[in-house]
Design an enzyme around this catalytic site. Structure first.
Site, PDB file in Angstrom:
ATOM      1  N   GLY A   1       0.802  -1.214   0.000  1.00 32.80           N
ATOM      2  CA  GLY A   1       0.000   0.000   0.000  1.00 32.80           C
ATOM      3  C   GLY A   1       0.835   1.264   0.000  1.00 32.80           C
ATOM      4  O   GLY A   1       0.296   2.362   0.028  1.00 32.80           O
ATOM      5  N   CYS A   2       2.155   1.118  -0.032  1.00 33.30           N
ATOM      6  CA  CYS A   2       3.042   2.278  -0.071  1.00 33.30           C
ATOM      7  C   CYS A   2       3.508   2.499  -1.508  1.00 33.30           C
ATOM      8  O   CYS A   2       3.805   1.548  -2.219  1.00 33.30           O
ATOM      9  CB  CYS A   2       4.268   2.063   0.818  1.00 33.30           C
ATOM     10  N   GLN A   3       3.590   3.755  -1.893  1.00 32.51           N
ATOM     11  CA  GLN A   3       4.066   4.114  -3.226  1.00 32.51           C
ATOM     12  C   GLN A   3       5.540   3.745  -3.376  1.00 32.51           C
ATOM     13  O   GLN A   3       5.968   3.266  -4.416  1.00 32.51           O
ATOM     14  CB  GLN A   3       3.879   5.620  -3.429  1.00 32.51           C
ATOM     15  N   SER A   4       6.325   3.975  -2.326  1.00 35.46           N
ATOM     16  CA  SER A   4       7.731   3.610  -2.351  1.00 35.46           C
ATOM     17  C   SER A   4       7.920   2.300  -1.596  1.00 35.46           C
ATOM     18  O   SER A   4       6.991   1.797  -0.974  1.00 35.46           O
ATOM     19  CB  SER A   4       8.588   4.711  -1.735  1.00 35.46           C
TER      20      SER A   4
END
Length: 141
Positions: A54-57
Protein backbone atom coordinates in the site's frame (compact mmCIF):
# COMPACT_ATOMS: atom_id res chain seq x y z
CA UNK A 1 14.52 0.14 27.41
CA UNK A 2 11.14 1.70 28.08
CA UNK A 3 10.69 5.29 26.98
CA UNK A 4 10.80 8.02 29.58
CA UNK A 5 7.72 9.69 28.10
CA UNK A 6 4.42 8.26 26.96
CA UNK A 7 3.32 7.98 23.34
CA UNK A 8 0.82 10.74 24.04
CA UNK A 9 3.56 13.02 25.36
CA UNK A 10 5.69 12.18 22.29
CA UNK A 11 2.84 13.35 20.05
CA UNK A 12 2.56 16.62 22.01
CA UNK A 13 6.33 17.20 21.79
CA UNK A 14 6.22 16.62 18.04
CA UNK A 15 3.38 19.14 17.68
CA UNK A 16 5.38 21.68 19.68
CA UNK A 17 8.42 21.19 17.44
CA UNK A 18 6.34 21.75 14.31
CA UNK A 19 4.91 24.99 15.74
CA UNK A 20 8.20 26.78 14.99
CA UNK A 21 7.77 26.32 11.22
CA UNK A 22 5.81 28.92 9.29
CA UNK A 23 5.23 26.90 6.14
CA UNK A 24 4.91 23.39 4.83
CA UNK A 25 8.17 23.45 2.87
CA UNK A 26 10.04 23.85 6.17
CA UNK A 27 7.92 21.14 7.77
CA UNK A 28 8.63 18.74 4.90
CA UNK A 29 12.34 19.47 5.23
CA UNK A 30 12.19 18.79 8.97
CA UNK A 31 10.43 15.47 8.33
CA UNK A 32 13.07 14.53 5.73
CA UNK A 33 15.85 15.47 8.18
CA UNK A 34 14.22 13.26 10.83
CA UNK A 35 14.31 10.38 8.35
CA UNK A 36 18.05 10.81 7.86
CA UNK A 37 18.49 9.93 11.55
CA UNK A 38 16.89 6.47 11.26
CA UNK A 39 19.15 3.61 12.35
CA UNK A 40 20.61 1.31 9.70
CA UNK A 41 18.28 -1.40 8.45
CA UNK A 42 20.07 -4.67 7.56
CA UNK A 43 19.63 -5.86 3.96
CA UNK A 44 18.61 -9.33 5.19
CA UNK A 45 15.51 -7.78 6.80
CA UNK A 46 14.26 -6.60 3.39
CA UNK A 47 12.03 -9.63 2.87
CA UNK A 48 8.56 -9.89 1.29
CA UNK A 49 6.86 -10.53 4.67
CA UNK A 50 8.39 -7.34 6.10
CA UNK A 51 7.45 -5.21 3.10
CA UNK A 52 4.54 -2.85 3.69
CA UNK A 53 1.86 -3.13 1.02
CA UNK A 54 0.00 0.00 0.00
CA UNK A 55 3.04 2.28 -0.07
CA UNK A 56 4.07 4.11 -3.23
CA UNK A 57 7.73 3.61 -2.35
CA UNK A 58 9.42 0.54 -0.93
CA UNK A 59 9.02 0.26 2.84
CA UNK A 60 10.12 -2.58 5.09
CA UNK A 61 9.32 -2.90 8.80
CA UNK A 62 10.87 -5.28 11.30
CA UNK A 63 9.82 -5.73 14.89
CA UNK A 64 10.94 -7.65 17.94
CA UNK A 65 9.79 -7.91 21.51
CA UNK A 66 11.93 -7.07 24.51
CA UNK A 67 9.95 -8.10 27.56
CA UNK A 68 6.76 -6.03 27.47
CA UNK A 69 8.16 -3.58 24.93
CA UNK A 70 7.87 -3.74 21.15
CA UNK A 71 10.81 -2.46 19.13
CA UNK A 72 10.35 -1.47 15.48
CA UNK A 73 12.86 -0.74 12.75
CA UNK A 74 11.81 0.45 9.31
CA UNK A 75 13.32 1.86 6.14
CA UNK A 76 12.18 3.37 2.86
CA UNK A 77 13.84 4.27 -0.41
CA UNK A 78 12.06 7.67 -0.41
CA UNK A 79 13.29 10.59 1.73
CA UNK A 80 9.86 11.89 2.78
CA UNK A 81 8.67 8.38 3.65
CA UNK A 82 11.79 7.80 5.75
CA UNK A 83 10.82 10.95 7.62
CA UNK A 84 7.28 9.68 8.14
CA UNK A 85 8.77 6.45 9.49
CA UNK A 86 10.86 8.52 11.93
CA UNK A 87 7.69 10.32 13.08
CA UNK A 88 5.93 6.97 13.67
CA UNK A 89 8.97 5.52 15.48
CA UNK A 90 9.11 8.53 17.76
CA UNK A 91 5.55 7.92 18.87
CA UNK A 92 5.19 4.13 18.79
CA UNK A 93 8.66 2.57 19.08
CA UNK A 94 9.86 0.89 22.27
CA UNK A 95 6.48 0.90 23.96
CA UNK A 96 4.26 -1.83 25.42
CA UNK A 97 1.69 -3.28 23.02
CA UNK A 98 -1.15 -2.05 25.24
CA UNK A 99 0.11 1.55 25.06
CA UNK A 100 0.51 1.33 21.26
CA UNK A 101 -3.02 0.01 20.89
CA UNK A 102 -4.48 2.77 23.07
CA UNK A 103 -2.61 5.64 21.36
CA UNK A 104 -4.72 7.32 18.72
CA UNK A 105 -2.70 8.87 15.87
CA UNK A 106 -4.24 12.33 16.33
CA UNK A 107 -0.88 13.87 15.32
CA UNK A 108 -1.85 13.23 11.67
CA UNK A 109 -4.72 15.69 11.90
CA UNK A 110 -3.06 17.97 14.46
CA UNK A 111 0.03 18.44 12.26
CA UNK A 112 -2.05 18.71 9.11
CA UNK A 113 -0.37 15.68 7.56
CA UNK A 114 -3.80 14.37 6.58
CA UNK A 115 -4.22 17.44 4.33
CA UNK A 116 -0.65 18.02 3.12
CA UNK A 117 0.40 14.55 2.00
CA UNK A 118 -0.51 13.23 -1.42
CA UNK A 119 -3.17 10.48 -1.41
CA UNK A 120 -0.54 7.83 -2.18
CA UNK A 121 1.72 9.03 0.67
CA UNK A 122 -1.29 9.09 3.02
CA UNK A 123 -2.14 5.53 2.01
CA UNK A 124 1.43 4.48 2.74
CA UNK A 125 1.44 6.19 6.11
CA UNK A 126 -1.85 4.50 7.00
CA UNK A 127 -0.43 1.14 5.88
CA UNK A 128 2.59 1.61 8.15
CA UNK A 129 0.33 2.57 11.05
CA UNK A 130 -1.87 -0.45 10.36
CA UNK A 131 1.19 -2.74 10.55
CA UNK A 132 2.24 -1.22 13.89
CA UNK A 133 -1.27 -1.69 15.33
CA UNK A 134 -1.50 -5.21 13.88
CA UNK A 135 1.80 -6.20 15.55
CA UNK A 136 0.68 -4.64 18.85
CA UNK A 137 -2.65 -6.47 18.64
CA UNK A 138 -0.93 -9.79 17.99
CA UNK A 139 1.72 -9.27 20.67
CA UNK A 140 -0.80 -8.15 23.29
CA UNK A 141 -2.76 -11.39 22.94
Amino acid sequence: MSSEITAEQAQRELLDEFEIFDNWMDRYQYIIDMGKQLPDFPEEWKTPERKIQGCQSNVWMHHCRDGEVLHFDAVSDAAIVSGLIAVLMRIYNDRPATEIRSTSPHFLKDLGLDKHLSPTRSNGLNSMLARIYEVAEREAA
